[in-house]
Write a protein that holds these residues in place. Structure first.
Motif, short mmCIF file in Angstrom:
data_model
loop_
_atom_site.label_atom_id
_atom_site.label_comp_id
_atom_site.label_asym_id
_atom_site.label_seq_id
_atom_site.Cartn_x
_atom_site.Cartn_y
_atom_site.Cartn_z
N UNK A 175 0.83 -1.20 0.00
CA UNK A 175 0.00 0.00 0.00
C UNK A 175 0.87 1.26 0.00
N UNK A 176 1.96 1.23 0.73
CA UNK A 176 2.87 2.37 0.77
C UNK A 176 3.47 2.62 -0.61
N UNK A 177 3.86 1.56 -1.30
CA UNK A 177 4.39 1.71 -2.65
C UNK A 177 3.30 2.20 -3.61
N UNK A 182 0.54 6.49 -6.94
CA UNK A 182 -0.60 7.42 -7.08
C UNK A 182 -0.12 8.86 -7.03
N UNK A 183 0.81 9.14 -6.11
CA UNK A 183 1.36 10.49 -6.00
C UNK A 183 2.06 10.92 -7.28
N UNK A 184 2.83 10.00 -7.88
CA UNK A 184 3.66 10.33 -9.05
C UNK A 184 3.00 9.95 -10.37
N UNK A 185 1.71 9.73 -10.36
CA UNK A 185 1.02 9.22 -11.55
C UNK A 185 1.32 10.03 -12.81
N UNK A 192 7.10 7.96 -19.24
CA UNK A 192 7.06 6.63 -19.83
C UNK A 192 7.37 5.51 -18.85
N UNK A 193 7.22 5.78 -17.54
CA UNK A 193 7.46 4.76 -16.53
C UNK A 193 6.13 4.03 -16.28
N UNK A 194 6.04 2.80 -16.75
CA UNK A 194 4.77 2.08 -16.75
C UNK A 194 4.52 1.36 -15.43
N UNK A 195 4.31 2.13 -14.38
CA UNK A 195 3.97 1.53 -13.09
C UNK A 195 2.57 0.91 -13.19
N UNK A 196 2.20 0.17 -12.16
CA UNK A 196 0.87 -0.45 -12.15
C UNK A 196 -0.22 0.60 -12.28
N UNK A 197 -0.08 1.71 -11.55
CA UNK A 197 -1.10 2.76 -11.57
C UNK A 197 -1.19 3.42 -12.93
N UNK A 198 -0.04 3.60 -13.61
CA UNK A 198 -0.06 4.16 -14.97
C UNK A 198 -0.76 3.19 -15.91
N UNK A 199 -0.54 1.89 -15.73
CA UNK A 199 -1.13 0.88 -16.61
C UNK A 199 -2.64 0.76 -16.44
N UNK A 259 0.02 12.16 0.19
CA UNK A 259 -0.55 10.83 0.34
C UNK A 259 0.49 9.80 0.77
N UNK A 260 1.73 9.93 0.28
CA UNK A 260 2.73 8.93 0.62
C UNK A 260 3.23 9.06 2.06
#
Length: 280
Positions: A175-177, A182-185, A192-199, A259-260
């Motif tokens: 959750x912390x990650x 979410x903060x850096x969405x 172009x950093x395809x984090x889970x939230x971006x995906x 949020x973080x």
């Protein structure tokens, strides 16, 4: 992207140290509850856990080198943090070697997986952060694996009970990650950093955050009623603190920054109560 983002103190992310303290503390206290106790080993486990967490944080921005290559100050800071992060990994590995010699060879595999997982967070060719796997893998690598590894140092064994006890703190680690994603969405998306939230999108990431948060408390309550950790229901004392980050996750980008650290504070509050439950 400002070079201030790569200042040592910001890159170190001290608010996230609650992860190492709570996760390692859970394994240590689970061993204590099972009848094992050694203050020296407990201290080494906590130091190694903090070093591993610091290392992960400091190498986190290494994948940004390409996008900031024209900013010499940013490049210098990223490389410095990367070297310091690897120094932290060496410290954790040294302590791990001593613990392996004290506890048995099975800990070697746990330690190797942990170190490789930490290095693979942002380093190629693995870089599971940009593959959208970080939230899932951190649950195992910085959660379950660290709890069971800490327990194994004392007991030379891993049980189903210890695995179940690791679930709430492992979920909070993820959750912390997730709060960081979410903060850096917007910046991750634009870089172009395809984090889970971006995906999956910001809205879906926010829903996942809320579901995970409530799951943590439901699992803790389940551990209590199943008599695995009878006093685990005490964690509801930290529930108001856990709700605080929800004020920020749906805000515009500039207002989403807290949020973080708010999630880190909630994790610390939850962890303090959860770990206290082992003593009764």
């Amino acid at each position: 992207m400002s070079a201030d983002r790569y200042l040592f103190k910001r890159a170190l992310r001290p608010f996230s140290f609650s992860v190492a303290l709570v996760v390692c503390g859970t394994g240590i206290l689970a061993a204590y509850r099972a009848g094992y106790s050694d203050g020296f080993l407990a201290s080494l486990i906590l130091i190694a856990g903090l070093a591993l967490q610091a290392g992960v944080n400091l190498i986190n921005d290494y994948s940004d080198l390409e996008s900031v290559k024209s900013d010499l100050i940013a490049v210098s800071r990223i490389r410095r943090n990367f070297l310091l992060g690897n120094g932290c990994f060496l410290l954790a590995a040294g302590i791990g070697l001593y613990l392996i010699l004290s506890s048995g060879p099975a800990l070697l595999w746990i330690s190797l997986i942990g170190i490789l997982g930490a290095l693979g967070y942002t380093l190629e060719p693995i870089n599971y952060k940009r593959r959208g796997l970080a939230v899932f893998l951190v649950f195992w690598l910085m959660g379950v694996l660290m709890v069971t590894g800490a327990y194994y140092v004392f007991a030379a064994d891993v049980t189903l009970t210890v695995f179940l006890l690791s679930l709430p703190v492992s979920l909070f680690t993820s959750l912390l990650l997730l709060s960081n994603e979410i903060r850096d969405y917007e910046s991750d998306r634009d870089d172009g950093i395809k984090t889970l939230t971006v995906r999956i999108g910001l809205r879906a990431g926010t829903i996942l955050y809320c579901v995970s948060l409530f799951a943590i408390y439901l699992i803790s309550f389940g551990l209590s009623i199943m008599d695995i950790l009878p006093m685990a229901f005490w964690v509801f004392l930290s529930f108001p603190l856990a709700l605080f980050p929800l004020k920020f996750i749906s805000k515009p980008a500039q207002m989403r920054t807290p949020v973080t650290p708010a999630t880190g504070l909630a994790f610390m509050g939850f962890g303090a109560v959860y770990c206290s439950a082992f003593l009764f």
